[in-house]
Design an enzyme around this catalytic site. Structure first.
Site: not given
Ligand code: ADP
Length: 193
Positions: A134, A14, A128, A89, A146
């Site tokens: 991260r 994404k 990554r 999400r 996750r």
């Molecule tokens: P990825 O999709 O690769 O896991 P993101 O950067 O989108 O990476 O998200 C990293 C973390 O941030 C998630 O594992 C979660 O803990 C938190 N997070 C991000 N967006 C949301 C959301 N919309 N609702 C709840 N938690 C979120």
């Protein structure tokens, strides 16, 4: 306005595709992951709390991310449209987003979901983790957590948009260029020119 959700599990690409799409279509990129990581870097109380949850591979509470998105929408009154990445999400987040957009007399035009096998996701995320800095990408257990969160709470968000005929699914495996091409084809079907 044209408002798009780029959807898919962690590691589905994404972020990479969002960068290209915002340039091509002039959209404002709203990534809740990036917004949360900015709070972590700034060591705000929100960031400190969120980091504990993110490092376990769990979702941060709905009200936290909904609040962040609400402020971001208010702070960009002249945007041509938004590209939501990593949000919504949960179904509660999707419902809240609908309400926020309605208040601004706009709506989601399309959700495009990137389909990638779990095996490929784990491989990409571990890879990554070698360079992203991260902490949630370096531990396979956290990566698996996750993916489980995605399966249990997030994948149903696609059904939410499907009921309004807004869901499109494309293959998220292949070259970055091929996937970008497929995304553009989908987007142009939903854009009123
Ligand atoms: P990825 O999709 O690769 O896991 P993101 O950067 O989108 O990476 O998200 C990293 C973390 O941030 C998630 O594992 C979660 O803990 C938190 N997070 C991000 N967006 C949301 C959301 N919309 N609702 C709840 N938690 C979120």
């Amino acid at each position: 306005m044209f408002n798009l959700i780029l959807f898919g599990p962690p590691g589905s690409g994404k972020g990479t595709q969002s960068e290209r799409l915002i340039t091509k279509y002039g959209l404002k990129h709203l990534s809740t992951g990036d917004l949360l990581r900015s709070e972590i870097v700034a060591q705000t109380p929100l960031g400190i709390e969120a980091k504990k949850i993110m490092d376990k591979g769990q979702l941060v509470p709905d009200e936290v991310v909904i609040g962040m998105i609400s402020s971001a929408l208010d702070n960009n009154p002249n945007a041509k449209g938004f590209l939501f990445d990593g949000f919504p999400r949960t179904v509660a987040q999707a419902e809240a987003l609908d309400k926020l957009l309605k208040l601004k007399d706009t709506q989601i035009n399309a959700m495009i979901s990137l389909l990638v096998s779990e095996e490929e996701l784990i491989k990409r995320l571990l890879n990554r983790g070698l360079t992203s800095g991260r902490s949630d990408d370096t531990n396979e257990e956290v990566i698996r957590a996750r993916i489980v969160e995605y399966r249990n709470k997030t994948s149903v968000v696609a059904d939410y948009y499907k009921q309004f005929d807004k869901l499109a699914e494309i293959k998220g495996e292949g070259s970055i260029d091929e996937i970008f091409e497929a995304l553009q084809n989908e987007i142009e079907k939903h854009m009123v020119v």
